[in-house]
Design a protein around this motif. Structure first.
Motif, mmCIF file in Angstrom:
data_model
loop_
_atom_site.group_PDB
_atom_site.id
_atom_site.type_symbol
_atom_site.label_atom_id
_atom_site.label_comp_id
_atom_site.label_asym_id
_atom_site.label_seq_id
_atom_site.Cartn_x
_atom_site.Cartn_y
_atom_site.Cartn_z
ATOM 1 N N LEU A 454 0.833 -1.211 0.000
ATOM 2 C CA LEU A 454 0.000 0.000 0.000
ATOM 3 C C LEU A 454 0.864 1.256 0.000
ATOM 4 O O LEU A 454 1.960 1.271 0.567
ATOM 5 N N LYS A 455 0.318 2.288 -0.603
ATOM 6 C CA LYS A 455 1.020 3.579 -0.585
ATOM 7 C C LYS A 455 0.392 4.430 0.519
ATOM 8 O O LYS A 455 -0.837 4.634 0.533
ATOM 9 N N VAL A 456 1.229 4.898 1.422
ATOM 10 C CA VAL A 456 0.716 5.689 2.542
ATOM 11 C C VAL A 456 0.405 7.103 2.052
ATOM 12 O O VAL A 456 1.264 7.773 1.477
ATOM 13 N N CYS A 467 -4.319 4.969 3.199
ATOM 14 C CA CYS A 467 -3.449 4.386 2.171
ATOM 15 C C CYS A 467 -4.263 4.201 0.883
ATOM 16 O O CYS A 467 -5.493 4.240 0.899
ATOM 17 N N GLU A 468 -3.558 3.942 -0.176
ATOM 18 C CA GLU A 468 -4.263 3.564 -1.392
ATOM 19 C C GLU A 468 -3.653 2.294 -1.959
ATOM 20 O O GLU A 468 -2.449 2.068 -1.836
ATOM 21 N N ASP A 469 -4.510 1.459 -2.515
ATOM 22 C CA ASP A 469 -3.987 0.329 -3.287
ATOM 23 C C ASP A 469 -4.347 0.577 -4.743
ATOM 24 O O ASP A 469 -4.738 1.700 -5.105
ATOM 25 N N GLY A 472 -8.404 1.347 -4.800
ATOM 26 C CA GLY A 472 -9.247 1.771 -3.684
ATOM 27 C C GLY A 472 -8.498 2.524 -2.596
ATOM 28 O O GLY A 472 -7.267 2.624 -2.605
ATOM 29 N N LEU A 473 -9.299 3.005 -1.685
ATOM 30 C CA LEU A 473 -8.773 3.731 -0.531
ATOM 31 C C LEU A 473 -8.831 2.797 0.688
ATOM 32 O O LEU A 473 -9.861 2.168 0.931
ATOM 33 N N VAL A 474 -7.734 2.718 1.422
ATOM 34 C CA VAL A 474 -7.698 1.816 2.577
ATOM 35 C C VAL A 474 -7.429 2.635 3.838
ATOM 36 O O VAL A 474 -6.474 3.407 3.877
ATOM 37 N N VAL A 475 -8.301 2.488 4.819
ATOM 38 C CA VAL A 475 -8.129 3.198 6.092
ATOM 39 C C VAL A 475 -7.758 2.155 7.151
ATOM 40 O O VAL A 475 -8.475 1.151 7.314
ATOM 41 N N ILE A 476 -6.664 2.371 7.846
ATOM 42 C CA ILE A 476 -6.205 1.392 8.846
ATOM 43 C C ILE A 476 -6.296 2.001 10.235
ATOM 44 O O ILE A 476 -5.803 3.118 10.473
ATOM 45 N N GLU A 598 1.075 10.414 16.727
ATOM 46 C CA GLU A 598 1.568 10.829 15.417
ATOM 47 C C GLU A 598 2.598 9.819 14.918
ATOM 48 O O GLU A 598 3.510 9.433 15.658
ATOM 49 N N LEU A 599 2.421 9.369 13.700
ATOM 50 C CA LEU A 599 3.383 8.435 13.119
ATOM 51 C C LEU A 599 3.984 9.061 11.875
ATOM 52 O O LEU A 599 3.276 9.724 11.101
ATOM 53 N N THR A 600 5.286 8.841 11.682
ATOM 54 C CA THR A 600 5.906 9.318 10.435
ATOM 55 C C THR A 600 5.517 8.343 9.325
ATOM 56 O O THR A 600 5.048 7.240 9.594
ATOM 57 N N THR A 601 5.754 8.774 8.103
ATOM 58 C CA THR A 601 5.446 7.893 6.971
ATOM 59 C C THR A 601 6.243 6.601 7.091
ATOM 60 O O THR A 601 5.728 5.500 6.820
ATOM 61 N N ALA A 602 7.497 6.722 7.522
ATOM 62 C CA ALA A 602 8.346 5.522 7.655
ATOM 63 C C ALA A 602 7.756 4.576 8.700
ATOM 64 O O ALA A 602 7.748 3.354 8.512
ATOM 65 N N GLU A 603 7.247 5.147 9.786
ATOM 66 C CA GLU A 603 6.654 4.302 10.830
ATOM 67 C C GLU A 603 5.379 3.619 10.329
ATOM 68 O O GLU A 603 5.113 2.468 10.635
#
Lengths: 642, 226
Positions: A454-456, A467-469, A472-476, A598-603
């Motif tokens: 997934l792309k954050v 995220c997106e696949d 679609g749109l994916v919410v985690i 808060e999470l960074t993209t890497a996290e």
């Protein structure tokens, strides 16, 4: 249709239809007895019940039941009752021969436990039976052998006063019945349960049960019902019992006994012992009245311990409903319901446990409403509660559900949703559309990876990762995802260290009731395999010394009692696994950050990679979905683009 | 019967877990005292009998001399917190120079200890006290280092003749407190000038927080203490 029937199934009832005139004939007594036995003798426990009832009706003060192979191989009931003369003993083996009633009027005023005169001939017709009996003062006793319903031998015998009935090879001549018997353990449990029930109605009689050479139950004569309850139900139940309210008779119906305080409960209704005129009965009206008396003081699916005796005028009850006599029919159920209800509810209203140790389990509400709607003043002391007062409700909400209380107060809803009660206008809810899929297995790519592909896009409210696949749109839900990961790690550790047990600093004493003690004796290995070290401490007491390390902090005592009930009812239990999962999920929940973070993209990406490493990714351990996916198609549909 | 191995002794001690003192006393035909203040050591003696203790060759030797194990009971509350410190041995006041840590009675007693926790709740009678799960404690290198440091520190002060300067606050794990048959009991030691001095007998005790940490290590649900 006829063709179909012929080909696919055979109507056995139709086969039996007479095609020519058949002669009507009286059944031979052996066959009539076998048919009657079908109702009276259902299983070994019914034999024990009938024989013990006979012993009690004969004035026994002590009786010993011996069984082998769950009663299938041997049942022996010895008593010190009044015994029988030879002629009476022979007559007792004839159907409908009894000393307990003589006229039709007697049938409506039955004071004895048995009365049909069916038991002995019925039992004798499906077994090899020996009856030894001698009245007090007689020089010699009588021994009669019966095989398959036919008396094969009669002789004189020397024996102590009383009667001994030996039943061997039960159902030897009715293989169909034999086939339906359960395992010796199960049949033994039914017998034990039967004796436990009967022992409660007769504390003045000593009951002993020997099973395969071992004494499994020994209840000496007790001074009072409470002493018998202590011996049968164990210290734990005994300490939580209170006497019922001394409510005056309603149409001659009086209910007296003991009930457990609301904090004490169990998963099954097994400890609800109710008796009508000294006879154990399972009656819906009585149970409903008890349940109503406790109202909401008990959690759903939990049951109290109750030992309740009802004196019902003979004219109001028909006990001649079924040969097993655990069912009765009341002419009018209202006085029964009210007598039971008031006996328990009014005692609950007095709440004797509230003053114990300064710890209040329940509080009486500020207002007490009497049954007829009249209100009591706040100043009234609890002792002023009138019999019949429907007074006790848990404090929170005066008996109304939280949702009911909130119905007329919108500000409560707002507060609950996270908005301030006043000042701010809540955001408008978006139009509700039926979108998305949640809590299902994600579509894996060929290598089994999904989340890591997934792309954050970013984080929403520091709680959800967007995220997106490909389509679609994916919410985690980041907390749910973390929790699921932690749970899987903990579970893996637990499975690896499955044998790891933890000694308790102070072992827990399990004062079991007679039934659970029997089940425990049979299933010690099960508990050992599950990681519990439980030693027998004598009689009905066991000591829990070690537990599975993962169950530290769980309510082990309750867990074991519930597992024993499962084992007693269905022969197996999943309580331990459930408890382990429950503990691990709680540990997982507490081991991860719960508030918005808060999470960074890497996290975020690291979390997605981790999510691909576990077996099941759809739900958090509590069953909530971890992610929510909205396909492009559904999104476009929501915007009227499709 | 004497337990031949450490494992057998531990097994036997653990088999007593869950017994109340009155039940154990009945088994050995003993009377339970109403109050242990007038019957010091009663619990220990009962347990010695239950565990088949052999007569120690001398006062310095551990209780199970053939196994090198000392028996200690710890009165604890329901949460596993020790209610008092644990007596180890008397302080060698008369000849402080003649003892080293390696040869000391304290070290000998603390090489391996069989701890038996006893649930002691306020208001509960002696009879109602419950025996807990025994544990065999062998000091870790860190614990041994702490004990040695405390012991050396205390003995150094005693050698300097400053026994009266030692208070119960001194020592991280091992403390010194007065211990005599009566408050008037006296024993000889040396003062700061090397002169003989009569003083109260003293004894080494393990601090409650030290034993609490030991219990917490063996029973992970407990609080390790501060």
């Amino acid at each position: 249709m006829e063709e179909i029937q012929d080909k696919t199934w055979r109507n056995r009832a139709a086969d039996a239809v007479a095609t020519e005139t058949r002669r009507v004939s009286v059944l031979p007594p052996e066959l009539a007895n076998q048919i009657a036995a079908g109702e009276v003798v259902e299983r070994p426990a019914s034999v024990v019940k009938e024989l013990v009832e006979n012993s009690l009706d004969a004035g026994a003060r002590s009786l010993t039941v011996t069984i082998e192979e769950g009663g299938r191989h041997l049942i022996r009931v010895e008593d010190d009752g009044c015994g029988m003369e030879r002629e009476d003993a022979l007559r007792a083996l004839e159907r409908h021969a009894t000393s307990k009633i003589t006229t039709v009027e007697d049938l409506f005023a039955i004071g004895t436990l048995g009365f049909r005169g069916e038991a002995l001939p019925s039992i004798g017709s499906v077994s090899r039976m020996e009856v030894q009996t001698k009245p007090a003062g007689a020089v010699a006793g009588t021994r009669i052998f019966v095989e398959g319903g036919v008396i094969s031998e009669i002789e004189e015998v020397g024996k102590a006063p009383g009667t001994t009935v030996v039943v061997e090879e039960l159902f030897f001549n009715t293989p169909a019945r034999l086939k339906f018997l359960k395992t010796p353990n199960t049949e033994s449990r039914h017998i034990t349960e039967m004796l436990v029930r009967m022992s409660l109605s007769r504390p003045d009689v000593r009951f002993r049960l020997k099973r395969d050479g071992t004494v499994r139950l020994d209840l000496p004569r007790a001074e009072s019902l409470k002493d018998r309850i202590l011996a049968v139900l164990g210290r734990e139940v005994y300490d939580d019992l209170y006497p019922t309210f001394d409510y005056p008779a309603i149409h001659g119906v009086v209910a007296r006994g003991y009930f457990s305080k609301p904090g004490h409960s169990q998963r099954t209704a097994r400890n609800m012992y109710t008796f009508v005129n000294g006879r154990f009965v399972q009656d819906r009206t009585i149970r409903a009245a008890i349940k109503r008396a406790y109202d909401r003081m008990l959690q759903k699916g939990r049951y109290p311990s109750v030992v309740l005796f009802l004196d019902v005028p003979h004219g109001l009850v028909d006990i001649n409903v079924h040969p097993a006599k655990t069912e009765v029919r009341f002419e009018d159920t209202q006085p029964i319901f009210r007598a039971v209800y008031h006996a328990v509810a009014d005692a609950l209203a007095e709440a004797p446990w509230l003053t114990e140790g300064n710890t209040k389990t329940y509080q009486l509400g500020p207002r007490r409403v009497y049954g007829d709607g009249e209100e009591a003043s706040d100043e009234e002391a609890p002792s002023m509660i009138r019999p019949g007062a429907l007074a006790v409700k848990p404090m929170n909400g005066g008996g109304r559900r939280l949702s009911e209380q909130q119905a007329g107060r919108p500000e409560l809803w707002k507060a609950q949703r996270g908005f301030k009660a006043t000042g701010l206008t809540p955001l408008r809810e978006p139009p509700r559309v039926d979108l998305g899929e949640a809590g299902v297995m994600p579509p894996d790519d060929e290598e089994g990876a999904y989340f890591s592909t997934l792309k954050v896009i970013g984080q929403f409210r520091r709680a959800y990762i967007l995220c997106e696949d490909a389509s679609g749109l994916v919410v985690i839900d980041q907390h749910a995802a973390h929790e699921r990961l932690a749970f899987e790690v903990l579970k893996e550790n637990f499975q690896r260290d499955h044998g790891q047990r933890q000694p308790l600093l102070f072992p827990v004493r399990l004062e079991l009731d007679a039934m659970r003690a029997v089940v425990m004796a049979e299933h010690r290995e099960f508990f050992l395999d599950a990681g519990f070290e439980i030693d027998h401490f004598g009689e009905q007491t066991y000591v829990l010394k070690e537990i599975p390390a993962a169950l530290q902090g769980a309510d082990q005592e309750r867990l074991i009692r519930d597992a024993l009930d499962d084992l007693s009812e269905v022969g197996n239990t999943a309580r331990v696994e459930e408890a382990v999962d429950s503990v691990l999920s709680r540990m997982a929940c507490h081991s991860v950050v719960r508030g918005p973070t808060e999470l960074t993209t890497a996290e975020c990406e690291a979390l997605l990679v981790d999510m691909d490493q576990i077996d099941f990714r759809g739900n958090c351990p509590h069953g909530r979905p971890v992610y929510y996916r909205i396909s492009l198609f559904e999104l476009e549909k929501a915007f009227d683009r499709r | 019967m004497i337990s031949p191995t450490r494992e057998a002794l531990l097994r036997r001690a653990r088999s007593l877990a869950g017994w109340r003192l009155d039940e154990l006393a009945r088994r050995y035909d003993r009377q339970v005292p109403d109050d242990l203040r007038r019957h010091k050591g009663w619990t220990g003696r009962l347990l010695e009998e239950a565990l088949g203790i052999s007569a120690a060759p001398n006062e310095r030797a551990p209780d199970f001399a053939h196994l090198g194990i000392e028996l200690k009971t710890i009165p604890v509350d329901a949460s596993g917190r020790p209610r008092e410190s644990t007596f180890v041995c008397s302080v060698p006041l008369a000849a402080p120079d003649e003892t080293t840590w390696e040869t000391s009675a304290a070290r000998e007693k603390l090489t391996a200890v069989l701890f038996i926790p006893i649930l002691t709740e306020p208001g509960a009678s002696v009879a109602e006290r419950l025996l807990g799960t025994a544990l065999l404690w062998i000091p870790t290198p860190d614990e041994e280092a702490t004990l040695e440091r405390d012991w050396r520190g205390h003995m150094e002060v005693i050698r300097q003749g400053l026994i009266d300067n030692i208070t119960a606050h001194d020592g991280e794990a091992l403390q010194i407190r007065p211990k005599g048959a009566t408050a008037d009991s006296r024993t000889w030691t040396v003062d700061a000038r090397g002169e003989a001095l009569l003083t109260q007998p003293r004894a080494f005790y393990l601090r409650a927080r030290f034993t609490q940490a030991i219990l917490a290590r063996h029973f992970p649900g407990l609080t390790p203490g501060s």
